[in-house]
Motif scaffolding. Structure first.
Motif, PDB file in Angstrom:
ATOM      1  N   ASP A 217     -14.351  38.398 -21.192  1.00  0.00           N
ATOM      2  CA  ASP A 217     -13.808  36.831 -21.591  1.00  0.00           C
ATOM      3  C   ASP A 217     -12.304  37.040 -21.544  1.00  0.00           C
ATOM      4  N   GLU A 218     -11.722  38.169 -21.847  1.00  0.00           N
ATOM      5  CA  GLU A 218     -10.242  38.114 -21.811  1.00  0.00           C
ATOM      6  C   GLU A 218      -9.596  38.428 -20.464  1.00  0.00           C
TER       7      GLU A 218
ATOM      8  N   ARG B 218      -9.820  35.069 -18.699  1.00  0.00           N
ATOM      9  CA  ARG B 218      -8.585  34.199 -19.098  1.00  0.00           C
ATOM     10  C   ARG B 218      -7.260  34.759 -18.535  1.00  0.00           C
TER      11      ARG B 218
END
Length: 402
Positions: free
Chosen positions: A361-362, A365
């Motif tokens: 997820d990081e 992003r």
């Protein structure tokens, strides 16, 4: 503030998982997981290396669909991650190696099994429908390596990872302070362990502690984990030489990876020896103190190795932005060690899967905010020239085990 809930799904960062792991583990296990060599300068450098560069995002780029997939050894993977080979996982969670393999399979990424794992090669193979890599330390008794290679081939392991930065055991002083003598806990550590009844119940739920079963299969002798660790330590081949790679190459027909290189000349020699990949690594800061971070070596090595072999790195990865930097500097993928082990220790398979999901997820992003919609779009242009900052102090555990 960091998340302190025991509910794994509420962990927001790898640090949240680390703190949960510390609450659950007895001090001697937590220190084994966290510790580095001697003054732990290298341990700190692994983190500060990721804080020295300044990112330069591109605006007005279509990042409505970010693609994290990459190709490694001809196989398309959904994420540029490999679960690193790590030992003693059976002390972090019941059947820890199988739980970790299951999390890797859930994420669709390779799982590198350590030679000193606490599950058999065959049992791990049954957990995986993703690439299964096998890690090897070479002992003086070459028959052991031949035995392990035969089993790895029969189990359809996709790659063999030779670790070369451990001819002798690193001087992990914090770890040693928990022991009255090698492999025997001192009384304070034994008593502190009693304060973790849930860990005790989990690790010994099968009526016995975890053991190095792949070694036992070779020796034919049932040994405790400390006895096996002593057996291995006495037999490590400190004479291993570049010429021995030919011996290994002749016995392993699938991708051969050398892990633990920190010099460009060594990478060149590995390429000349016919390996298929290298892992730039300082063993997570656990072997020789005062060496540099693999991240800083990447640009130099990528100039001559990129496209010729698979170029991988590990050591210090805790954020998706760390992964983005490694890929931008030339890595094809990264090996994730402690970050996913924090998840395993905090919540078994679910915790390990949560760690991988947080990193993914990081990374998604980070790519979107950088204006790079694919992993292949990452290169050195993501860094702002002349805008490097000084190193930010590394985050060491706030409550170090006594």
């Amino acid at each position: 503030m960091y998340q302190t809930s025991r509910r794994i799904e509420r962990a927001v960062t790898i640090e949240d998982l680390r703190r949960s792991a510390h609450r659950r583990l007895p001090a001697f296990v937590a220190e084994y997981l966290e510790g580095g060599a001697e003054n732990e300068v290298t341990l700190a450098r692994n983190r500060t290396a990721f804080s020295r560069r300044t990112l330069a995002p591109c605006a007005l780029v279509d990042v409505s669909a970010v693609d994290l997939s990459t190709t490694l050894f001809g196989k398309r993977l959904p994420l540029p991650f490999v679960v690193a080979p790590t030992g003693l996982n059976g002390l972090l969670a019941d059947q820890g190696d199988l739980q970790l393999a299951a999390a890797a399979a859930r994420a669709g990424i390779p799982f590198a099994q350590s030679m000193v794992s606490m599950a058999t090669i065959e049992a791990v193979a049954r957990c995986l429908d993703t690439p299964h890599w096998m890690q090897l330390y070479v002992l003086r008794e070459r028959a052991f390596a031949e035995h392990l290679i035969e089993r790895a081939l029969a189990a359809q392991c996709a790659a063999l990872v030779l670790t070369v930065d451990g001819p002798v055991y690193g001087n992990r002083e914090w770890d040693r302070r928990h022991y009255a003598r090698p492999a025997v806990l001192d009384w304070p550590s034994r008593l502190e362990t009693l304060a973790h009844p849930r860990w005790i119940a989990d690790i010994w739920r099968r009526g016995r502690g975890p053991r190095f079963v792949n070694v036992e299969t070779y020796t034919g002798t049932r040994m405790s984990a400390p006895q096996t660790a002593h057996w291995l330590r006495e037999r490590m081949d400190a004479s291993l030489h570049w010429s021995d790679l030919a011996w290994l190459r002749a016995r392993w027909p699938r991708p051969l990876i050398v892990k633990g290189l920190l010099a460009a000349d060594d990478v060149r020699r590995a390429i000349d020896a016919g390996v298929d990949g290298v892992v730039l690594s300082n063993h997570g800061g656990r072997q020789l103190d005062l060496v540099g971070s693999p991240l800083d070596l990447l640009p130099q090595v990528a100039r001559f190795a990129k496209g010729r072999i698979a170029l991988l790195m590990d050591s210090g990865i805790r954020r998706g932005s760390d992964v983005a930097q490694a890929l931008a500097l030339g890595a094809d993928a990264v090996l994730v060690g402690r970050a996913v082990l924090y998840g395993l220790a905090a919540g078994s398979e679910a915790g390990a899967a949560r760690a991988l999901a947080i990193l993914a997820d990081e990374l998604t992003r980070t790519l979107a905010l950088l204006g790079r919609p694919t992993v292949d779009a990452l290169d050195a242009s993501i860094f702002a020239e002349g805008m490097h900052t000084g190193p930010v102090p590394a985050m060491r555990p706030s409550a170090r085990p006594a």
